[in-house]
Design a protein around this motif. Structure first.
Motif, mmCIF file in Angstrom:
data_model
loop_
_atom_site.group_PDB
_atom_site.id
_atom_site.type_symbol
_atom_site.label_atom_id
_atom_site.label_comp_id
_atom_site.label_asym_id
_atom_site.label_seq_id
_atom_site.Cartn_x
_atom_site.Cartn_y
_atom_site.Cartn_z
ATOM 1 N N ALA A 71 -36.821 -19.832 22.404
ATOM 2 C CA ALA A 71 -37.370 -17.835 21.543
ATOM 3 C C ALA A 71 -37.157 -18.827 19.893
ATOM 4 C CB ALA A 71 -35.871 -17.172 22.363
ATOM 5 N N THR A 72 -37.349 -18.018 19.206
ATOM 6 C CA THR A 72 -37.767 -18.117 17.504
ATOM 7 C C THR A 72 -37.740 -16.955 17.008
ATOM 8 O OG1 THR A 72 -39.269 -20.204 17.714
ATOM 9 C CG2 THR A 72 -38.813 -18.759 15.608
ATOM 10 N N VAL A 73 -36.875 -16.135 16.102
ATOM 11 C CA VAL A 73 -37.045 -15.183 15.607
ATOM 12 C C VAL A 73 -37.028 -15.094 14.221
ATOM 13 C CG1 VAL A 73 -35.577 -14.105 17.331
ATOM 14 C CG2 VAL A 73 -33.877 -14.929 15.391
ATOM 15 N N MET A 74 -37.298 -14.296 13.502
ATOM 16 C CA MET A 74 -37.535 -14.115 11.816
ATOM 17 C C MET A 74 -35.738 -13.874 10.797
ATOM 18 S SD MET A 74 -39.095 -11.724 9.483
ATOM 19 C CE MET A 74 -40.758 -11.200 10.072
ATOM 20 N N GLN A 75 -35.802 -15.216 10.188
ATOM 21 C CA GLN A 75 -34.345 -15.171 9.376
ATOM 22 C C GLN A 75 -34.511 -13.659 8.726
ATOM 23 O OE1 GLN A 75 -34.267 -18.205 6.443
ATOM 24 N NE2 GLN A 75 -33.816 -19.571 7.685
ATOM 25 N N LYS A 76 -33.056 -13.266 9.201
ATOM 26 C CA LYS A 76 -32.445 -11.969 8.631
ATOM 27 C C LYS A 76 -32.467 -12.146 6.695
ATOM 28 C CE LYS A 76 -27.921 -10.702 10.107
ATOM 29 N NZ LYS A 76 -27.888 -10.538 8.774
ATOM 30 N N THR A 96 -33.426 -23.496 24.398
ATOM 31 C CA THR A 96 -33.031 -22.695 22.514
ATOM 32 C C THR A 96 -33.154 -22.111 21.601
ATOM 33 O OG1 THR A 96 -35.470 -23.833 22.375
ATOM 34 C CG2 THR A 96 -34.084 -25.079 23.229
ATOM 35 N N TRP A 97 -32.984 -21.935 20.574
ATOM 36 C CA TRP A 97 -32.679 -20.802 19.439
ATOM 37 C C TRP A 97 -33.035 -21.344 18.081
ATOM 38 C CZ3 TRP A 97 -32.971 -15.511 20.719
ATOM 39 C CH2 TRP A 97 -32.481 -14.438 19.482
ATOM 40 N N GLU A 98 -34.371 -20.367 17.347
ATOM 41 C CA GLU A 98 -34.414 -20.952 15.897
ATOM 42 C C GLU A 98 -35.258 -19.648 15.307
ATOM 43 O OE1 GLU A 98 -38.084 -23.398 14.076
ATOM 44 O OE2 GLU A 98 -38.245 -23.547 16.330
ATOM 45 N N GLU A 99 -33.597 -19.735 13.990
ATOM 46 C CA GLU A 99 -34.804 -19.140 13.213
ATOM 47 C C GLU A 99 -35.646 -19.498 12.300
ATOM 48 O OE1 GLU A 99 -30.641 -16.934 11.641
ATOM 49 O OE2 GLU A 99 -30.101 -16.496 13.878
ATOM 50 N N MET A 100 -36.617 -18.643 12.094
ATOM 51 C CA MET A 100 -37.293 -19.199 10.565
ATOM 52 C C MET A 100 -37.617 -17.522 9.133
ATOM 53 S SD MET A 100 -41.319 -20.668 12.665
ATOM 54 C CE MET A 100 -41.002 -21.797 12.839
ATOM 55 N N GLU A 101 -38.029 -18.993 8.880
ATOM 56 C CA GLU A 101 -38.816 -18.000 7.148
ATOM 57 C C GLU A 101 -39.194 -16.823 7.614
ATOM 58 O OE1 GLU A 101 -40.929 -16.388 4.637
ATOM 59 O OE2 GLU A 101 -41.286 -18.528 5.298
ATOM 60 N N ARG A 102 -40.124 -15.592 7.050
ATOM 61 C CA ARG A 102 -40.896 -15.267 6.900
ATOM 62 C C ARG A 102 -42.096 -15.362 7.572
ATOM 63 N NH1 ARG A 102 -41.359 -9.369 3.334
ATOM 64 N NH2 ARG A 102 -43.070 -8.292 5.121
ATOM 65 N N TRP A 103 -42.360 -16.362 5.746
ATOM 66 C CA TRP A 103 -44.094 -15.905 6.819
ATOM 67 C C TRP A 103 -44.381 -17.115 7.105
ATOM 68 C CZ3 TRP A 103 -46.557 -12.232 4.669
ATOM 69 C CH2 TRP A 103 -45.573 -11.280 3.350
ATOM 70 N N ALA A 104 -43.342 -18.351 7.570
ATOM 71 C CA ALA A 104 -43.451 -19.346 8.133
ATOM 72 C C ALA A 104 -43.997 -19.073 9.941
ATOM 73 C CB ALA A 104 -42.440 -20.395 8.258
ATOM 74 N N PHE A 105 -43.234 -17.330 10.272
ATOM 75 C CA PHE A 105 -42.598 -17.406 11.633
ATOM 76 C C PHE A 105 -44.239 -16.546 11.604
ATOM 77 C CE2 PHE A 105 -41.803 -12.955 14.403
ATOM 78 C CZ PHE A 105 -41.552 -13.758 15.273
ATOM 79 N N TYR A 106 -44.400 -15.419 11.339
ATOM 80 C CA TYR A 106 -46.073 -15.535 10.540
ATOM 81 C C TYR A 106 -47.244 -15.933 11.143
ATOM 82 C CZ TYR A 106 -43.771 -10.711 8.679
ATOM 83 O OH TYR A 106 -43.766 -9.165 8.480
ATOM 84 N N ASP A 107 -46.986 -17.071 10.522
ATOM 85 C CA ASP A 107 -48.062 -17.979 10.495
ATOM 86 C C ASP A 107 -47.624 -19.198 12.572
ATOM 87 O OD1 ASP A 107 -49.053 -18.495 8.369
ATOM 88 O OD2 ASP A 107 -47.662 -19.921 7.459
ATOM 89 N N LYS A 108 -46.609 -18.863 12.198
ATOM 90 C CA LYS A 108 -46.906 -20.166 14.090
ATOM 91 C C LYS A 108 -47.240 -18.772 15.361
ATOM 92 C CE LYS A 108 -43.104 -21.117 17.083
ATOM 93 N NZ LYS A 108 -43.383 -22.155 17.210
ATOM 94 N N ILE A 109 -47.407 -17.147 14.799
ATOM 95 C CA ILE A 109 -47.564 -16.667 15.661
ATOM 96 C C ILE A 109 -49.040 -16.043 15.871
ATOM 97 C CG2 ILE A 109 -48.278 -14.143 16.173
ATOM 98 C CD1 ILE A 109 -46.030 -13.113 14.649
ATOM 99 N N ARG A 110 -49.686 -16.600 14.526
ATOM 100 C CA ARG A 110 -51.266 -17.308 14.788
ATOM 101 C C ARG A 110 -51.159 -18.648 15.326
ATOM 102 N NH1 ARG A 110 -49.779 -15.124 8.684
ATOM 103 N NH2 ARG A 110 -50.629 -13.384 8.509
ATOM 104 N N GLU A 111 -51.090 -19.257 15.493
ATOM 105 C CA GLU A 111 -51.122 -20.979 16.314
ATOM 106 C C GLU A 111 -51.855 -20.532 17.562
ATOM 107 O OE1 GLU A 111 -47.842 -22.905 16.902
ATOM 108 O OE2 GLU A 111 -47.312 -23.774 14.263
#
Length: 144
Positions: A71-76, A96-111
């Protein structure tokens, strides 16, 4: 007749074509899903009213249909509240759990790995969640 609690045809179709390492996104009511579509993703809009359908209900449904390994969430921001992350961790268990920077998170969704985006009516902030599909293990494979 289906025996799974999830009966939404588009969601079932997208999950059925989601193999190991595919990504499934549970989006809150604020995520601009129209700008997040990747080349292989199906978007399902379940946001009829604010708060309906909430993200945890969708997560429970997805967990009843397919295995999740990460699971991956956006860093707050430090000052923000994201208590929904704790609820996700409780529901997901040992993944596994990951927090990701906002814009990188958005890019990951578009993969290309993203096969499904479910937009919910979730109103809590930082509720967007990227799930990584796992594998169905055979009984004889339980040791790895």
């Amino acid at each position: 007749m289906l025996t799974t609690p999830v009966i939404h045809p588009q969601i079932l179709e997208a999950l059925a074509r989601s193999g190991h390492f595919a990504q499934v996104v549970i989006a809150d009511g604020n995520l601009p899903v129209g700008a997040m579509n990747g080349p292989n993703s199906t978007t399902v809009h379940m946001n009829f009213l604010p708060g309906l359908l909430d993200a945890c209900t969708v997560l429970k449904g997805i967990l009843s249909v397919c295995p999740i390994q990460g699971a991956t969430v956006m860093q707050k921001p430090a000052e923000a509240n994201a208590e929904i992350h704790e609820e996700y961790k409780r529901l997901l268990g040992d993944v596994t759990w990951e927090e990701m920077e906002r814009w990188a998170f958005y890019d990951k969704i578009r993969e290309p790995a993203t096969t499904l985006i479910v937009q919910t009516g979730e109103q809590r902030r930082f509720a967007n969640l990227i799930l990584t599909v796992g594998v169905v293990k055979m009984a004889e494979e339980s040791g790895f």
